[in-house]
Design a protein around this motif. Structure first.
Motif, PDB file in Angstrom:
ATOM      1  N   ALA A   2      -5.358  -4.844   1.601  1.00 15.59           N
ATOM      2  CA  ALA A   2      -4.233  -4.585   0.687  1.00 15.59           C
ATOM      3  C   ALA A   2      -3.222  -5.732   0.717  1.00 15.59           C
ATOM      4  O   ALA A   2      -2.651  -6.100  -0.321  1.00 15.59           O
ATOM      5  CB  ALA A   2      -3.553  -3.265   1.063  1.00 15.59           C
ATOM      6  N   HIS A   9       0.869  -1.190   0.000  1.00 12.98           N
ATOM      7  CA  HIS A   9       0.000   0.000   0.000  1.00 12.98           C
ATOM      8  C   HIS A   9       0.903   1.237   0.000  1.00 12.98           C
ATOM      9  O   HIS A   9       1.931   1.243   0.690  1.00 12.98           O
ATOM     10  CB  HIS A   9      -0.859  -0.017   1.277  1.00 12.98           C
ATOM     11  CG  HIS A   9      -2.022   0.912   1.229  1.00 12.98           C
ATOM     12  ND1 HIS A   9      -1.914   2.231   1.604  1.00 12.98           N
ATOM     13  CD2 HIS A   9      -3.320   0.708   0.876  1.00 12.98           C
ATOM     14  CE1 HIS A   9      -3.106   2.812   1.464  1.00 12.98           C
ATOM     15  NE2 HIS A   9      -3.979   1.904   1.027  1.00 12.98           N
ATOM     16  N   ILE A  28      -5.805  -1.899   5.098  1.00 10.00           N
ATOM     17  CA  ILE A  28      -4.451  -2.460   4.950  1.00 10.00           C
ATOM     18  C   ILE A  28      -4.504  -3.988   4.939  1.00 10.00           C
ATOM     19  O   ILE A  28      -3.775  -4.640   4.174  1.00 10.00           O
ATOM     20  CB  ILE A  28      -3.507  -1.933   6.057  1.00 10.00           C
ATOM     21  CG1 ILE A  28      -3.377  -0.402   5.987  1.00 10.00           C
ATOM     22  CG2 ILE A  28      -2.117  -2.587   5.972  1.00 10.00           C
ATOM     23  CD1 ILE A  28      -2.929   0.156   4.642  1.00 10.00           C
ATOM     24  N   HIS A  77       4.406  -3.747   4.794  1.00  3.03           N
ATOM     25  CA  HIS A  77       3.957  -2.372   5.069  1.00  3.03           C
ATOM     26  C   HIS A  77       4.865  -1.854   6.179  1.00  3.03           C
ATOM     27  O   HIS A  77       5.031  -2.497   7.211  1.00  3.03           O
ATOM     28  CB  HIS A  77       2.494  -2.363   5.514  1.00  3.03           C
ATOM     29  CG  HIS A  77       1.906  -0.986   5.589  1.00  3.03           C
ATOM     30  ND1 HIS A  77       2.329  -0.043   6.523  1.00  3.03           N
ATOM     31  CD2 HIS A  77       0.943  -0.370   4.854  1.00  3.03           C
ATOM     32  CE1 HIS A  77       1.639   1.081   6.349  1.00  3.03           C
ATOM     33  NE2 HIS A  77       0.796   0.912   5.337  1.00  3.03           N
ATOM     34  N   TYR A 103       1.037  -3.039  -4.997  1.00  2.00           N
ATOM     35  CA  TYR A 103      -0.246  -2.449  -4.612  1.00  2.00           C
ATOM     36  C   TYR A 103      -1.089  -2.039  -5.824  1.00  2.00           C
ATOM     37  O   TYR A 103      -2.081  -1.330  -5.686  1.00  2.00           O
ATOM     38  CB  TYR A 103      -0.056  -1.267  -3.649  1.00  2.00           C
ATOM     39  CG  TYR A 103       0.971  -0.239  -4.050  1.00  2.00           C
ATOM     40  CD1 TYR A 103       0.651   0.799  -4.920  1.00  2.00           C
ATOM     41  CD2 TYR A 103       2.264  -0.303  -3.541  1.00  2.00           C
ATOM     42  CE1 TYR A 103       1.594   1.736  -5.283  1.00  2.00           C
ATOM     43  CE2 TYR A 103       3.221   0.631  -3.900  1.00  2.00           C
ATOM     44  CZ  TYR A 103       2.886   1.644  -4.763  1.00  2.00           C
ATOM     45  OH  TYR A 103       3.824   2.572  -5.125  1.00  2.00           O
TER      46      TYR A 103
END
Ligand code: FAD
Ligand code: FMN
Length: 677
Positions: free
Chosen positions: A181, A97, A178, A138, A110
């Motif tokens: 993601a 992301h 998230i 992340h 992403y």
């Protein structure tokens, strides 16, 4: 078989532990192929069958394109590693992301636009018969790039220990976004052809930030006082990924089995949550350790930590779950890995930096020539610290091919030449070896009897044995070639004029700087080199002049020998940075030995048994000094340069002879000079 690693630094800090190290058959030189039977046993994990148990763990390279797509350099780098035939390669951190990237050129997953490039990475590995997993990541609060823009997000608004800047606490909606993601990125990995994905739930990045009480102080359902409570988000992420990739696609979860920082979680606590990771969909537990800010950068452990020192953490993971577990931590020897697997402490073993220093190590071990393996020296200079300090993309101090795969010449050279390499330090030895590999006729001159240059000294201070092992290996490798080696032969302008070589690589190193200090010719004065070669006996109370690497290391050496050290350095702060693992270890040892380090201080004069120093304009006399050791550094020794120019002999000046620096510059410039003849 097990020995204690004797690692007082670590043990003191984190409480008593059982440290095991395994036998190093490589060093014994007694190896047979059958000793690799555990390493070479295939393993099946859901839809993936690995040919062997050697894993290349994820290593950020900084080689990506500026838009986060895969570059030709990334592909060449992965292909070269795959040629070493590990069972599995796990790619570097790949962003799930935009809110969690560490830099614009960090590889991304992403968006679908990343898939074609990622597929090329897959092909590079598959072409060589190797399986490949994508590590999805992340950064949370551990992104200087986003912290600077005030865009970093994290479980709580608690600043990063290392980078300081404050992140914003994530909303519940962001937490859901998230997690989704991660799932979408994993699906893209599967669509790109990867054999597996790895979730980065280690080293202080977002998923681990949720696990750690130091970074997660949420009062909602994603926080809590126990690790179990704080594991909710990682568990949801694993569940989402499993849902999105389907039942057969293997998922590895990389964890820091132990947080390795004051107030951090323990391996025993981690054992309580691992079963829920497996229940959520994890097929492999990759048992790493440490976080951002762990003392001494333990995740990329310096040479103070023995190979395999953290296999006990993999064992702890295995005690908690029944899925395959990967051990990692300073492994350099496949035979040692075989023993770890044989003892069921781990199912697979990851070799990180060893894949940078010598991607062919497994092949060499299988072929029964382990003595040819270029073993990682754990200096971190070319890899993690180079990237961390913004010095560039991935390299290796002792392997000039790493990170330069697209420019590395296979050879032979179009026109073989008669090449002289002057000086057999690291720069000269690498230049000679590379020039020989490319088909030139090489003569290597060294004025001393022993080859190795300054590394003859660099190998002596505490924890520098790996440097010695490497230089011995390099000398040995050069001796196996048809390079003509001429020790005890000083190249002079006259010799150059008489013999007129076709090309000269000047690798003559540096020469000591002798500062102009009143009293520097007194009997109590000697230099670092005299101390290190045992020519001068250390006294009880010693003043070291110079706080650069050589001064700090000679102080370390002397304090280990029992001398009381005062070190004086003109610069306001130590040029040996504590954020480097070697710098951290040096400063820690000197502090433990109660050495006095005086920065912003210069020596005014040296008396019979005293030294006058000046700090901020104020003079003080240090009394009862038994010895003064000069370590004020080196300047380039390049007097043959002018002769070469006036004789019109094409030449290159490399390493310390160009400017006194480090091994990485010497080896890199040595190789480049050979490539460009
Ligand atoms: C105590 C100590 C610790 C160090 N620790 C580290 C470390 O941890 N990490 C790091 O990166 N670096 C370290 N260094 C620095 C590192 O050793 C040097 O940067 C590196 O050796 C430079 O390599 P080079 O090949 O350019 O030169 P050198 O290693 O200096 O080699 C030059 C060679 O040329 C020979 N020579 C000179 N003139 C002639 C001539 N006319 N004819 C023939 N031969 C000649 C010399 O005898 C010498 O052997 C340390 C240095 C010291 C002294
Ligand atoms: C240059 C470099 C980059 C790294 N990048 C990552 C990464 O992207 N993801 C990750 O999980 N670990 C990363 N690591 C940690 C390694 O995967 C590995 O755990 C560590 O180097 C210890 O293994 P070793 O002692 O065998 O090198 C990195 C290490 C290095 C040296």
């Amino acid at each position: 078989m097990y020995k204690k690693a004797g690692l007082s630094l670590n043990r003191k800090r984190y409480g008593p532990k059982v440290f095991k190290i395994y036998s190093m058959n490589i060093l014994k030189g007694e190896t047979t192929m059958s000793e690799l039977q555990n390493v070479m046993t295939p393993i099946e994990i859901r839809s993936m069958v690995l040919n062997n148990r050697v894993v290349m763990p994820p290593m950020g390279t900084n080689l990506g394109n500026s838009d986060g797509t895969v570059s030709k350099e990334n592909i060449a780098y992965i292909r070269r590693r795959a040629q070493g035939q590990p069972g599995l390669i796990i790619t570097e951190i790949t962003g799930v992301h935009p809110s969690g990237i560490v830099s614009p050129n960090q590889l991304g997953a992403y968006d679908d636009r990343f898939i074609p490039g990622l597929s090329e990475l897959v092909s590079a590995a598959h072409d060589e018969g190797c399986k490949i997993a994508l590590q999805i990541h992340h950064a949370g609060r551990e992104s200087v790039f986003l912290l600077k823009q005030k865009k970093a997000i994290a479980p709580s608004a608690i600043p990063s220990i290392v980078f300081r800047g404050e992140p914003r606490a994530m909303t519940i909606d962001e937490i859901k976004e998230i997690a989704a993601a991660f799932g979408a990125a994993a699906r893209r990995a599967r669509n790109a052809g990867f054999d597996a994905v790895e979730l980065h739930c280690a080293h202080g990045y977002l998923l681990m930030q949720f696990l750690s009480a130091l970074s997660n102080q949420r009062t909602d359902e994603y926080g809590g006082s126990t690790l179990k409570e704080r594991s909710r988000f990682p568990v949801e992420v694993i569940q989402t990924v499993r849902r999105d990739v389907g039942p057969d696609f293997p998922i590895s979860v990389r964890i820091s089995m132990e947080e390795s920082i004051k107030g951090g979680y323990t391996a025993e606590e981690m054992q309580t949550v691992l079963p829920s990771f497996v229940e959520a969909g994890a097929d492999i537990i990759h048992a790493s350790f440490g976080t951002h800010g762990s003392p001494g950068g333990i995740t990329q452990a310096p040479p103070e930590y023995k190979p395999g020192f953290n296999a006990w953490l993999a064992r702890k993971a295995k005690d908690a779950v029944s899925v395959p577990v990967i051990a990692v931590g300073r492994f350099t020897d496949p035979f040692q890995a075989d023993e770890v697997i044989g003892k069921k402490d781990a199912d697979l073993v990851a070799f990180g930096r060893q894949f940078l220093s010598d991607p062919d190590f497994l092949i060499k071990a299988k072929e029964g020539r382990p003595q040819d393996i270029r073993r990682c020296i754990a200096c971190n200079q070319g890899c993690i610290e180079r990237e961390m300090l913004g010095e560039g993309n991935i390299r290796c101090s002792i392997n000039p091919e790493t990170g330069q795969e697209t420019v590395y010449p296979e050879g032979p050279a179009a026109v073989p030449r008669n090449v002289w390499v002057v000086g057999a330090g690291p720069g000269g030895l690498v230049a000679a070896s590379e020039a020989n590999r490319l088909g030139h006729r090489v003569t290597l001159f060294e004025k001393e009897e022993t080859l190795g240059g300054q590394t003859r000294y660099a190998r002596i201070p505490p924890a520098k044995e790996t440097y010695g092992e490497w230089i011995d290996w390099l000398i040995d490798q050069v001796k196996k070639t048809d390079v003509t080696i001429k020790p005890c032969t000083e190249v002079t302008a006259r010799l150059l004029e008489e013999q007129k070589p076709e090309y000269v690589i000047l690798a003559t190193g540096g020469e000591k700087i002798i500062p102009d200090i009143d009293g520097c010719d007194r009997d109590i004065v000697c230099d670092a080199w005299q101390i290190l070669r045992g020519e001068v006996k250390p006294e009880k109370r010693i003043l070291v002049i110079g706080g650069g690497l050589i001064g700090m290391e000679v102080a370390d050496y002397l304090s280990e020998k029992g001398s009381e050290i005062t070190l004086v350095e003109m610069l306001p702060r130590s040029p040996v940075l504590k954020i480097t693992s070697h710098g951290y270890m040096l400063h820690s040892r000197l502090r433990e030995k109660k050495s006095t380090l005086l920065f912003g201080t210069k020596v005014v004069s040296i008396g019979e048994d005293s030294v006058e120093v000046e700090t901020a304009g104020e003079k003080t006399t240090l009394k009862d000094i038994g010895q003064v050791v000069m370590a004020v550094g080196l300047r380039a020794k390049d007097e043959l340069k002018d002769a070469l120019s006036s004789l019109n002999i094409p030449h290159a000046v490399i390493g310390d002879a160009k400017a006194a620096r480090r091994i990485i510059e010497a080896t890199e410039e040595g190789a480049r000079a050979a490539w460009e003849i």
